[in-house]
Design a protein around this motif. Structure first.
Motif, PDB file in Angstrom:
ATOM      1  N   THR A 144       4.490  19.100   4.448  1.00  0.00           N
ATOM      2  CA  THR A 144       5.000  20.117   3.526  1.00  0.00           C
ATOM      3  C   THR A 144       3.944  20.622   2.551  1.00  0.00           C
ATOM      4  O   THR A 144       4.264  21.281   1.566  1.00  0.00           O
ATOM      5  CB  THR A 144       6.195  19.561   2.716  1.00  0.00           C
ATOM      6  N   THR A 145       2.686  20.328   2.835  1.00  0.00           N
ATOM      7  CA  THR A 145       1.615  20.743   1.929  1.00  0.00           C
ATOM      8  C   THR A 145       1.648  22.237   1.653  1.00  0.00           C
ATOM      9  O   THR A 145       1.507  22.692   0.513  1.00  0.00           O
ATOM     10  CB  THR A 145       0.239  20.363   2.519  1.00  0.00           C
ATOM     11  N   ALA A 181       5.128   9.726   3.416  1.00  0.00           N
ATOM     12  CA  ALA A 181       3.710  10.074   3.524  1.00  0.00           C
ATOM     13  C   ALA A 181       3.497  11.147   4.586  1.00  0.00           C
ATOM     14  O   ALA A 181       2.725  12.098   4.396  1.00  0.00           O
ATOM     15  CB  ALA A 181       2.895   8.824   3.853  1.00  0.00           C
ATOM     16  N   GLU A 182       4.209  11.013   5.715  1.00  0.00           N
ATOM     17  CA  GLU A 182       4.105  12.027   6.768  1.00  0.00           C
ATOM     18  C   GLU A 182       4.670  13.363   6.294  1.00  0.00           C
ATOM     19  O   GLU A 182       4.103  14.426   6.566  1.00  0.00           O
ATOM     20  CB  GLU A 182       4.865  11.548   8.012  1.00  0.00           C
ATOM     21  N   ALA A 225       9.264  16.785   0.077  1.00  0.00           N
ATOM     22  CA  ALA A 225       9.059  15.791   1.129  1.00  0.00           C
ATOM     23  C   ALA A 225      10.245  14.843   1.231  1.00  0.00           C
ATOM     24  O   ALA A 225      10.664  14.467   2.334  1.00  0.00           O
ATOM     25  CB  ALA A 225       7.770  15.007   0.855  1.00  0.00           C
ATOM     26  N   ILE A 226      10.820  14.441   0.095  1.00  0.00           N
ATOM     27  CA  ILE A 226      11.989  13.559   0.108  1.00  0.00           C
ATOM     28  C   ILE A 226      13.137  14.190   0.868  1.00  0.00           C
ATOM     29  O   ILE A 226      13.876  13.526   1.609  1.00  0.00           O
ATOM     30  CB  ILE A 226      12.402  13.210  -1.336  1.00  0.00           C
ATOM     31  N   GLU A 227      13.302  15.505   0.698  1.00  0.00           N
ATOM     32  CA  GLU A 227      14.398  16.201   1.389  1.00  0.00           C
ATOM     33  C   GLU A 227      14.229  16.176   2.904  1.00  0.00           C
ATOM     34  O   GLU A 227      15.184  16.398   3.641  1.00  0.00           O
ATOM     35  CB  GLU A 227      14.499  17.650   0.904  1.00  0.00           C
ATOM     36  N   MET A 251       0.828  -1.205   0.000  1.00  0.00           N
ATOM     37  CA  MET A 251       0.000   0.000   0.000  1.00  0.00           C
ATOM     38  C   MET A 251       0.864   1.258   0.000  1.00  0.00           C
ATOM     39  O   MET A 251       0.549   2.251  -0.667  1.00  0.00           O
ATOM     40  CB  MET A 251      -0.938  -0.017   1.216  1.00  0.00           C
ATOM     41  N   GLN A 252       1.981   1.222   0.729  1.00  0.00           N
ATOM     42  CA  GLN A 252       2.891   2.369   0.726  1.00  0.00           C
ATOM     43  C   GLN A 252       3.523   2.564  -0.641  1.00  0.00           C
ATOM     44  O   GLN A 252       3.633   3.685  -1.144  1.00  0.00           O
ATOM     45  CB  GLN A 252       3.964   2.173   1.804  1.00  0.00           C
ATOM     46  N   GLU A 253       3.935   1.455  -1.251  1.00  0.00           N
ATOM     47  CA  GLU A 253       4.532   1.545  -2.591  1.00  0.00           C
ATOM     48  C   GLU A 253       3.513   2.051  -3.599  1.00  0.00           C
ATOM     49  O   GLU A 253       3.841   2.853  -4.474  1.00  0.00           O
ATOM     50  CB  GLU A 253       5.064   0.185  -3.024  1.00  0.00           C
ATOM     51  N   ALA A 254       2.279   1.605  -3.492  1.00  0.00           N
ATOM     52  CA  ALA A 254       1.233   2.052  -4.411  1.00  0.00           C
ATOM     53  C   ALA A 254       0.988   3.547  -4.268  1.00  0.00           C
ATOM     54  O   ALA A 254       0.728   4.245  -5.261  1.00  0.00           O
ATOM     55  CB  ALA A 254      -0.057   1.268  -4.155  1.00  0.00           C
ATOM     56  N   THR A 255       1.066   4.053  -3.043  1.00  0.00           N
ATOM     57  CA  THR A 255       0.872   5.485  -2.825  1.00  0.00           C
ATOM     58  C   THR A 255       1.948   6.294  -3.531  1.00  0.00           C
ATOM     59  O   THR A 255       1.662   7.292  -4.207  1.00  0.00           O
ATOM     60  CB  THR A 255       0.893   5.792  -1.314  1.00  0.00           C
ATOM     61  N   VAL A 256       3.206   5.877  -3.389  1.00  0.00           N
ATOM     62  CA  VAL A 256       4.304   6.580  -4.049  1.00  0.00           C
ATOM     63  C   VAL A 256       4.157   6.498  -5.567  1.00  0.00           C
ATOM     64  O   VAL A 256       4.354   7.485  -6.289  1.00  0.00           O
ATOM     65  CB  VAL A 256       5.662   6.003  -3.601  1.00  0.00           C
TER      66      VAL A 256
END
Length: 335
Positions: free
Chosen positions: A184-185, A178-179, A128-130, A55-60
């Motif tokens: 960072t929205t 995800a967090e 977000a990655i940063e 599910m996490q991979e699908a989100t990305v």
């Protein structure tokens, strides 16, 4: 209007908004279809931690590929297909005991990074990655955005850590991502495509300088004075070592050609083909990935090298292309 038609219209509205860069739209889509996605994962995998991982991979994957949705009214089926493909890939990997990349792409010629470039959400994703720790950032970036270093086994070799640790860090990284996306929205998001273009220019200029014999001058001008080539937690050598290694390969007739770039504020990956001289076609492995950590000024501070198609031995092929076992410089552990 019946409930099903109303749901399809709402899906289409949210999908169009996500494709146009509206940050919250994709999150709403995922929430609307999470139950169906989870049901697919449970039907194929059964209860267990693999369901959360998929599910996490699908989100990305959905974040990166939402621009590919051709029928926005059927976005639910598209999301379930992503989960189904991820599950099947996980099952295939488990059967063969050698993890392979399972991020689907739309065509054989399009890299994950190219699709990211087309995605209006790319700047938000990279921001977000940063926010991830270095230990989580590099495995996740290699898994989803590199061209050749994508399987768990390759990432483990590149980072100098066990395959199980790679799986754990990627799983943690997706959760943290995800967090971070939520956190960072409302933040200012840097232009990811501009960083990639600048890094492509930098890579091209670096390789050209090496061929001219100016690699040392370029490192002095652009890289950190404390730059180190790393193996595990150990420093193999600094600027002199890098220059000597590159000059040795150039003198042997070895050249490199850039094929793919991944660029963030704190991490850059250059993937190149290695072109050996005609009279010595096996002088070097066929490819190398430059894994570079950047300092706060954006200069290369730590360099790790990985030959994704090379046979890994006790003392892997060193230097910026290859070299001799007396002067090794293989890839290093991410700490």
């Amino acid at each position: 209007m019946d409930e099903a038609n109303a749901a399809r219209i709402e899906d289409a509205k949210l999908t169009h908004a996500a494709q146009e860069g509206e940050i919250t739209a994709l999150s709403l889509l995922l929430e609307r279809h999470r139950a169906g996605m989870t049901a697919v994962a449970l039907s194929l995998l059964g209860p267990g931690p693999d369901v959360d991982d998929v599910m996490q991979e699908a989100t990305v994957t959905a974040l990166r590929r939402v621009g590919e949705v051709r029928d926005p009214t059927a976005v639910g089926a598209w999301l379930r297909m992503i989960v189904r493909n991820a599950c099947r890939s996980l099952l295939r990997n488990a059967a063969h005991l050698v993890p392979q990349a399972n991020v689907p792409v739309a065509s054989a010629t399009a890299s994950p990074e190219q699709w990211l470039e087309q995605n209006a959400l790319r700047n938000w994703v990279w921001e977000a990655i940063e926010n991830l720790s270095p230990a989580l950032r590099l495995p996740l970036v290699l898994r989803h955005f590199s061209f050749r270093v994508t399987s768990y086994e390759q990432i483990a070799e590149a980072c100098g850590i066990p395959v199980g640790t790679v799986r754990s860090r990627i799983s943690q990284g997706r959760t943290k991502l995800a967090e971070a996306l939520t956190a960072t929205t409302d933040a200012a998001h840097g232009e990811a495509s501009e960083r990639v273009r600048a890094s492509e220019i930098e890579a091209t200029e670096t390789l050209a300088a090496a061929e001219r014999g100016d690699f040392g001058d370029l490192l002095t001008e652009r890289w950190s004075p404390e730059v180190m080539l790393m193996r595990g937690k150990d420093a193999v050598g600094g600027r002199r070592h890098l220059v000597r290694s590159m000059n040795r390969d150039i003198a042997a007739g070895v050249r490199q050609r850039l094929v793919h770039t991944v660029a963030g504020r704190s991490l850059t990956v250059w993937e190149t083909d290695i072109l050996n001289p005609a009279d010595d076609p096996d002088h070097c492995p066929p490819a190398v990935a430059w894994l570079m950590s950047l300092d706060t000024d954006g200069r290369v501070h730590r360099l790790r090298l990985f030959h994704p198609r090379a046979r890994q031995v006790a003392h892997p092929a060193p230097a910026l292309g290859c070299g001799t076992e007396s002067d090794p410089a293989p890839a290093a552990t991410v700490t």
